[in-house]
Design an enzyme around this catalytic site. Structure first.
Site, PDB file in Angstrom:
ATOM      1  N   PHE A   1      -3.120   2.178   6.171  1.00 41.06           N
ATOM      2  CA  PHE A   1      -3.429   2.187   7.524  1.00 41.06           C
ATOM      3  C   PHE A   1      -2.175   2.150   8.373  1.00 41.06           C
ATOM      4  O   PHE A   1      -2.157   2.661   9.634  1.00 41.06           O
ATOM      5  CB  PHE A   1      -4.324   1.053   7.869  1.00 41.06           C
ATOM      6  CG  PHE A   1      -3.671  -0.397   8.351  1.00 41.06           C
ATOM      7  CD1 PHE A   1      -3.054  -1.165   7.514  1.00 41.06           C
ATOM      8  CD2 PHE A   1      -3.605  -0.301   9.844  1.00 41.06           C
ATOM      9  CE1 PHE A   1      -2.294  -2.250   7.885  1.00 41.06           C
ATOM     10  CE2 PHE A   1      -2.979  -1.756  10.174  1.00 41.06           C
ATOM     11  CZ  PHE A   1      -2.399  -2.634   9.064  1.00 41.06           C
ATOM     12  N   LYS A   2      -0.998   1.752   7.884  1.00 42.11           N
ATOM     13  CA  LYS A   2       0.458   2.004   8.668  1.00 42.11           C
ATOM     14  C   LYS A   2       0.933   3.243   9.111  1.00 42.11           C
ATOM     15  O   LYS A   2       1.499   3.385  10.193  1.00 42.11           O
ATOM     16  CB  LYS A   2       1.521   1.182   7.781  1.00 42.11           C
ATOM     17  CG  LYS A   2       1.112  -0.210   7.353  1.00 42.11           C
ATOM     18  CD  LYS A   2       2.153  -1.202   7.399  1.00 42.11           C
ATOM     19  CE  LYS A   2       1.767  -2.379   7.118  1.00 42.11           C
ATOM     20  NZ  LYS A   2       0.967  -2.840   6.030  1.00 42.11           N
ATOM     21  N   ASP A   3       0.078   4.233   8.435  1.00 36.31           N
ATOM     22  CA  ASP A   3       0.412   5.560   9.061  1.00 36.31           C
ATOM     23  C   ASP A   3      -0.117   5.913  10.700  1.00 36.31           C
ATOM     24  O   ASP A   3       0.497   6.416  11.396  1.00 36.31           O
ATOM     25  CB  ASP A   3      -0.162   6.739   8.068  1.00 36.31           C
ATOM     26  CG  ASP A   3       0.545   6.981   6.749  1.00 36.31           C
ATOM     27  OD1 ASP A   3       1.731   6.600   6.901  1.00 36.31           O
ATOM     28  OD2 ASP A   3      -0.369   6.983   6.006  1.00 36.31           O
TER      29      ASP A   3
END
Ligand SMILES: *Cc1c(COP(=O)(O)O)cnc(C)c1O
Length: 460
Positions: A107-109
């Site tokens: 999810f850091k993308d």
């Protein structure tokens, strides 16, 4: 739209300044001076349209609408699913929000792709260059490498603990082939990496000399970009239905973004359960109001092995009625003594903010990965499993339960194999990783050595 510090002693700045600075000069975190009221997402709107509306509201006059649209279009073109954060049903009245369709399967993308576009735009206009540093225990470094690879105005320095990140996580950082991505494998642990990054920021002379900037979880742009998937989820389940979000939590950047979405009028009410692993400070904090520094213990969900979550400071600022002096006092005491008790003026309202936290043991995490596979035929990553396990034990509710899936199972193949006996192959678009050569430099976990390295590479 101005941004103020949670410690109340920094000059207000605009959105671009807040995002490029990371931390405020008084040691606090930036938050908007007031919560903009933003029109909720509608079911027919694309992710890019919704993200443009939300991020433009946060950017205020510091970026034009056309600028923000361009940033969002380029950021989210890198996702393999056009919905960016699609919902998949996992049970009656229960859905999983898949946040792992970005280039590095975590999810850091979602935030990092936006941040890299923002830096590119701002630095190109200023004709300036910056050194972006981040310490990583795995996912942040890969997301940053994928987002900044090839950027013409940024040198990215990723500090990871040598031989202490998973092989797939390491490949995402070390195989970009980009000359502006520098991987430093330090002979130490994640805390050593983080301590070195902090010391570099505290050294004003050094930090000015190399134009240092940070993209870790306290950067406001990460929170702003993460609000968007809460808004699109509300539109997808229906604006009249309250949602209970279950969020795998470490530094609480993800869960706090949900709170922000609610404050900006993007959600129908707010209820979030922070699902944490055996590093359970957050659960203690909500229950007893006591903040205590305890060494992080290793778990199968390493991205959540955090002692005190950095974004808690923003929540504390809000529930205290934006009392920067109290926030500063609590954090000073915590820094000196290693523990601090929240005053009742903070702990009382904290109980009404819509959050709670539940702990899942290591053994239960692995058992959950097995059970979930049996029920749905889907493999999940250990971080997601902490949340699905948490959801099982929640009381029944009228609300729709939405579990955030923060990484793809293929990012943690060793754990998936241990839990289920199954292989979790990389999606086709990532297979090339396995063929590429890795680039990283080994260094001692020593501040001077790291500084010398950055000075040399940033100049070149
Ligand atoms: C970073 C991360 C988390 C924790 O998110 P926070 O915003 O730090 O709470 C959870 N799961 C995965 C896979 C992550 O990479």
């Amino acid at each position: 739209m101005k941004y103020i510090s949670t410690r109340g002693r920094a000059e207000p700045v605009d959105f671009v300044q807040a995002c490029m600075a990371g931390l405020a000069p008084d040691g606090g975190l930036y938050v908007p001076e007031s919560w903009p009221q933003i029109e909720p997402a509608k079911p027919h709107e694309s992710y890019v349209i919704v993200s443009t509306r939300i991020l433009k509201a946060f950017a205020g006059d510091s970026l034009s609408e056309a600028d923000v649209l361009g940033l969002c279009k380029r950021a989210y073109a890198s996702f393999s699913h056009h919905s960016v954060a699609p919902l998949v049903q996992s049970g009656p009245n229960q859905f999983v929000m898949e946040l792992h369709h970005g280039p590095t399967l975590a999810f850091k993308d979602v935030a990092m792709q936006f941040i890299a576009q923002l830096y590119d735009l701002v630095l190109t206009r200023r004709d300036a260059r910056m050194s972006v540093v981040c310490a990583t225990s795995g996912d942040t470094g890969g997301a940053a490498a994928a987002a900044f690879a090839g950027a013409s105005n940024v040198d990215l320095f990723i500090l990871h603990p040598h031989e202490r990140v998973s092989p797939v996580q390491r490949l995402f950082m070390t195989t970009t082939g980009a000359v502006n991505v520098h991987n430093l494998a330090l002979a130490g642990d994640f805390d050593d990496c983080q301590a070195i990054v902090k010391s570099m920021f505290a050294d004003i002379e050094f930090s000015n000399a190399v134009s240092l900037s940070g993209v870790n979880s306290i950067n406001w742009a990460r929170i702003a970009a993460q609000c968007v998937y809460y808004a699109t989820t509300q539109a997808a389940v229906g604006s009249d239905r309250p949602i209970r979000f279950v969020v795998p939590s470490g530094n609480m950047g993800d869960a706090f973004a949900g709170y922000v979405a609610a404050r900006c009028g993007l959600l129908n009410g707010f209820e979030a359960v922070c699902a944490v692993n055996e590093n359970k400070t957050l659960a203690t904090l909500f229950e007893s109001g006591r903040m205590a520094r305890t060494p992080a213990v290793p778990t199968p969900s390493p991205a959540m092995d955090i002692s005190v979550p950095s974004n808690f400071e923003r929540l504390m600022f809000e529930v205290s009625g934006r009392d920067g002096a109290t926030v500063e006092r609590v954090y000073e005491q915590y820094k000196q003594a290693g523990t601090a008790d929240l005053p009742e003026t903070v702990h009382g309202p904290l109980k009404c903010a819509g959050f709670k936290a539940d702990v899942v043991s290591n053994a239960d995490t692995l058992a959950e990965m097995r059970t979930y596979y049996g029920e749905t035929g889907q493999l999940i990553c250990p971080h997601t499993a902490v949340a699905t396990a948490t959801a099982r034990d929640l009381p029944p509710t009228e609300a729709v339960t939405v579990i955030l899936s923060t990484a793809h199972a293929a990012k943690f193949p060793e754990t998936v194999l241990e839990a289920t006996g199954l292989d979790a192959p990389l999606p086709g678009r990532c297979e090339a990783l396995l063929e590429k050569g890795e680039l990283f430099d080994q260094l001692p976990a020593d501040l001077q050595a790291v500084k010398a390295y950055i000075r040399e590479q940033a100049a070149g």
